[in-house]
Write a protein that holds these residues in place. Structure first.
Motif, mmCIF file in Angstrom:
data_model
loop_
_atom_site.group_PDB
_atom_site.id
_atom_site.type_symbol
_atom_site.label_atom_id
_atom_site.label_comp_id
_atom_site.label_asym_id
_atom_site.label_seq_id
_atom_site.Cartn_x
_atom_site.Cartn_y
_atom_site.Cartn_z
ATOM 1 N N LEU A 168 -1.623 -35.489 -16.669
ATOM 2 C CA LEU A 168 -2.558 -35.375 -15.552
ATOM 3 C C LEU A 168 -1.915 -34.762 -14.315
ATOM 4 C CD1 LEU A 168 -4.406 -38.808 -15.849
ATOM 5 C CD2 LEU A 168 -5.339 -36.552 -16.365
ATOM 6 N N THR A 169 -0.625 -34.992 -14.132
ATOM 7 C CA THR A 169 0.043 -34.483 -12.936
ATOM 8 C C THR A 169 0.669 -33.107 -13.127
ATOM 9 O OG1 THR A 169 2.060 -35.673 -13.553
ATOM 10 C CG2 THR A 169 0.540 -36.795 -12.066
ATOM 11 N N GLU A 170 1.038 -32.772 -14.349
ATOM 12 C CA GLU A 170 1.786 -31.539 -14.590
ATOM 13 C C GLU A 170 0.894 -30.369 -14.991
ATOM 14 O OE1 GLU A 170 5.231 -29.184 -14.701
ATOM 15 O OE2 GLU A 170 4.794 -31.176 -13.877
ATOM 16 N N TYR A 171 -0.199 -30.658 -15.682
ATOM 17 C CA TYR A 171 -1.022 -29.585 -16.222
ATOM 18 C C TYR A 171 -2.408 -29.635 -15.580
ATOM 19 C CZ TYR A 171 2.652 -30.029 -19.698
ATOM 20 O OH TYR A 171 3.870 -30.136 -20.316
ATOM 21 N N GLY A 172 -2.840 -28.493 -15.095
ATOM 22 C CA GLY A 172 -4.173 -28.387 -14.524
ATOM 23 C C GLY A 172 -5.172 -27.951 -15.582
ATOM 24 N N PHE A 173 -6.271 -28.648 -15.689
ATOM 25 C CA PHE A 173 -7.309 -28.293 -16.664
ATOM 26 C C PHE A 173 -8.654 -28.779 -16.129
ATOM 27 C CE2 PHE A 173 -5.318 -32.301 -17.788
ATOM 28 C CZ PHE A 173 -6.399 -33.165 -17.926
ATOM 29 N N ARG A 174 -9.719 -28.250 -16.691
ATOM 30 C CA ARG A 174 -11.057 -28.606 -16.247
ATOM 31 C C ARG A 174 -11.318 -30.095 -16.554
ATOM 32 N NH1 ARG A 174 -15.899 -24.861 -18.193
ATOM 33 N NH2 ARG A 174 -14.620 -23.416 -16.919
ATOM 34 N N GLY A 175 -11.796 -30.819 -15.580
ATOM 35 C CA GLY A 175 -12.072 -32.244 -15.759
ATOM 36 C C GLY A 175 -10.901 -33.137 -15.414
ATOM 37 N N ASN A 176 -9.831 -32.552 -14.883
ATOM 38 C CA ASN A 176 -8.650 -33.344 -14.554
ATOM 39 C C ASN A 176 -8.994 -34.440 -13.542
ATOM 40 O OD1 ASN A 176 -6.214 -34.083 -12.951
ATOM 41 N ND2 ASN A 176 -5.185 -32.729 -14.398
ATOM 42 N N ARG A 177 -9.668 -34.074 -12.465
ATOM 43 C CA ARG A 177 -9.990 -35.052 -11.423
ATOM 44 C C ARG A 177 -10.936 -36.125 -11.944
ATOM 45 N NH1 ARG A 177 -10.817 -31.668 -5.745
ATOM 46 N NH2 ARG A 177 -8.677 -30.842 -5.621
ATOM 47 N N TRP A 178 -11.893 -35.718 -12.780
ATOM 48 C CA TRP A 178 -12.828 -36.701 -13.330
ATOM 49 C C TRP A 178 -12.112 -37.691 -14.237
ATOM 50 C CZ3 TRP A 178 -17.287 -37.276 -11.108
ATOM 51 C CH2 TRP A 178 -17.896 -36.190 -10.500
ATOM 52 N N LEU A 179 -11.116 -37.208 -14.953
ATOM 53 C CA LEU A 179 -10.358 -38.101 -15.823
ATOM 54 C C LEU A 179 -9.533 -39.086 -14.999
ATOM 55 C CD1 LEU A 179 -9.876 -38.649 -18.800
ATOM 56 C CD2 LEU A 179 -7.981 -37.036 -18.764
ATOM 57 N N VAL A 180 -8.960 -38.623 -13.883
ATOM 58 C CA VAL A 180 -8.221 -39.523 -12.991
ATOM 59 C C VAL A 180 -9.151 -40.586 -12.427
ATOM 60 C CG1 VAL A 180 -6.962 -39.662 -10.816
ATOM 61 C CG2 VAL A 180 -6.482 -37.796 -12.415
ATOM 62 N N LEU A 181 -10.355 -40.186 -12.010
ATOM 63 C CA LEU A 181 -11.329 -41.146 -11.499
ATOM 64 C C LEU A 181 -11.757 -42.137 -12.573
ATOM 65 C CD1 LEU A 181 -13.619 -38.857 -9.291
ATOM 66 C CD2 LEU A 181 -11.949 -40.536 -8.514
ATOM 67 N N PHE A 182 -11.837 -41.667 -13.811
ATOM 68 C CA PHE A 182 -12.195 -42.554 -14.917
ATOM 69 C C PHE A 182 -11.151 -43.651 -15.095
ATOM 70 C CE2 PHE A 182 -11.723 -43.515 -19.470
ATOM 71 C CZ PHE A 182 -12.962 -44.089 -19.716
ATOM 72 N N PHE A 183 -9.880 -43.274 -15.035
ATOM 73 C CA PHE A 183 -8.821 -44.279 -15.162
ATOM 74 C C PHE A 183 -8.796 -45.196 -13.946
ATOM 75 C CE2 PHE A 183 -6.851 -41.133 -18.165
ATOM 76 C CZ PHE A 183 -6.881 -41.954 -19.268
ATOM 77 N N ALA A 184 -9.057 -44.651 -12.764
ATOM 78 C CA ALA A 184 -9.114 -45.493 -11.570
ATOM 79 C C ALA A 184 -10.262 -46.493 -11.666
ATOM 80 C CB ALA A 184 -9.273 -44.625 -10.322
#
Length: 291
Positions: free
Chosen positions: A111-127
């Protein structure tokens, strides 16, 4: 009339006195809080070495020659089922920790090293997984385990604890991985080092304080949990020590010596883990506070 140097000395002396007073106050508060936290643990351990009568007569007294007894420890250690419960707790906690640290670190790295579509949404999902208690889904979890035929197995507990611990692990490890200088990773890539080697040989050693922090914060809830063992693995062969202590508590009589002895033994792994990782844990918490 006082000189400027005298005024400066007096000012510095006043600042040192104020700083010392603040430091003393902070240490007193922390010392009092430590005593407040340690007192219940000390009472359990002390009373585990006393006779049943002495426990109820004076629970705050130290074990004396007349009141000293190890009957509770003898009963617990001679009980094969109790030793099996300790083994179950150790197995579930160890496997869950290993999977949480491995998958959590790899997810944080991705999540921190690779940028991809949906990255922020995935971080919010884990949060979101941190904010919502997993116990709210107990009914659905039980239905899922019944459908998978995993009830009364340690696998069910491991799966639940991994899902419970991953969001916090990912959030903590992501913050630390972001602090690793990009030059180190770029230099390794220029030398032809693969991504897995960079992750295991460079990233993980640099985030040891974060790993220790996640280990302690994850192990304690897993080891002490009573809810999911009671729901998912209540059979005699899969009981954890936290659930197994209940066998010494009866409707009309309770073997308090055995209960306190079992609880004292159950505390030992947590204390040993903290003693081994306390330095890294403090470094991780301090670094997180500075960030």
């Amino acid at each position: 009339m006082s000189s400027p140097s005298t005024d400066r000395a007096a000012s510095h002396g006043g600042l040192r006195a104020a700083a010392m007073a603040r430091s003393t106050f902070v240490h007193l508060v922390l010392g009092g809080y430590s005593l407040l936290v340690l007192c219940p643990i000390l009472l359990v351990i002390l009373n585990s070495f006393k006779t049943r009568r002495a426990i109820f007569d004076d629970p705050l007294a130290l074990p004396a020659a007349a009141s000293f007894s190890v009957a509770g420890y003898l009963k617990v250690l001679s009980n094969a089922s109790v030793l099996g419960m300790f083994a179950n707790s150790a197995l579930v906690t160890g496997v869950s920790l290993a999977l949480i640290l491995l998958f959590g670190a790899m997810a944080a790295w991705g999540l921190t090293e690779y940028g991809f579509r949906g990255n922020r949404w995935l971080v919010l999902f884990f949060a979101f997984g941190i904010m919502v208690p997993i116990r709210l889904g107990s009914v659905s979890i039980l239905q899922t385990m019944v459908a998978l035929d995993l009830v009364n197995t340690l696998t069910a507990l491991v799966l639940v604890y991994v899902a419970q611990g991953l969001p916090l692990a990912i959030m903590i490890l992501s913050e630390f991985i972001q602090q690793v200088p990009g030059e180190l990773k770029d230099a390794a890539r220029c030398d032809g080092v693969g991504e897995f080697t960079i992750f295991f040989r460079i990233i993980l050693p640099l985030i040891r304080p974060a790993v220790a922090t996640v280990t302690v914060f994850t192990m304690v809830p897993i080891w002490n949990d009573l809810w999911f063992p009671l729901i998912l693995a209540p059979s005699e062969g899969t009981q954890t020590i936290t659930l197994g202590v209940q066998q010494f508590i009866g409707q009309f009589a309770t073997d308090w010596n055995a209960v306190l002895a079992a609880l004292s033994l159950a505390v030992l792994p947590i204390l040993v883990l903290y003693a081994l990782s306390s330095r890294q844990l403090i470094r991780g918490i301090t670094a997180g506070a500075v960030k």
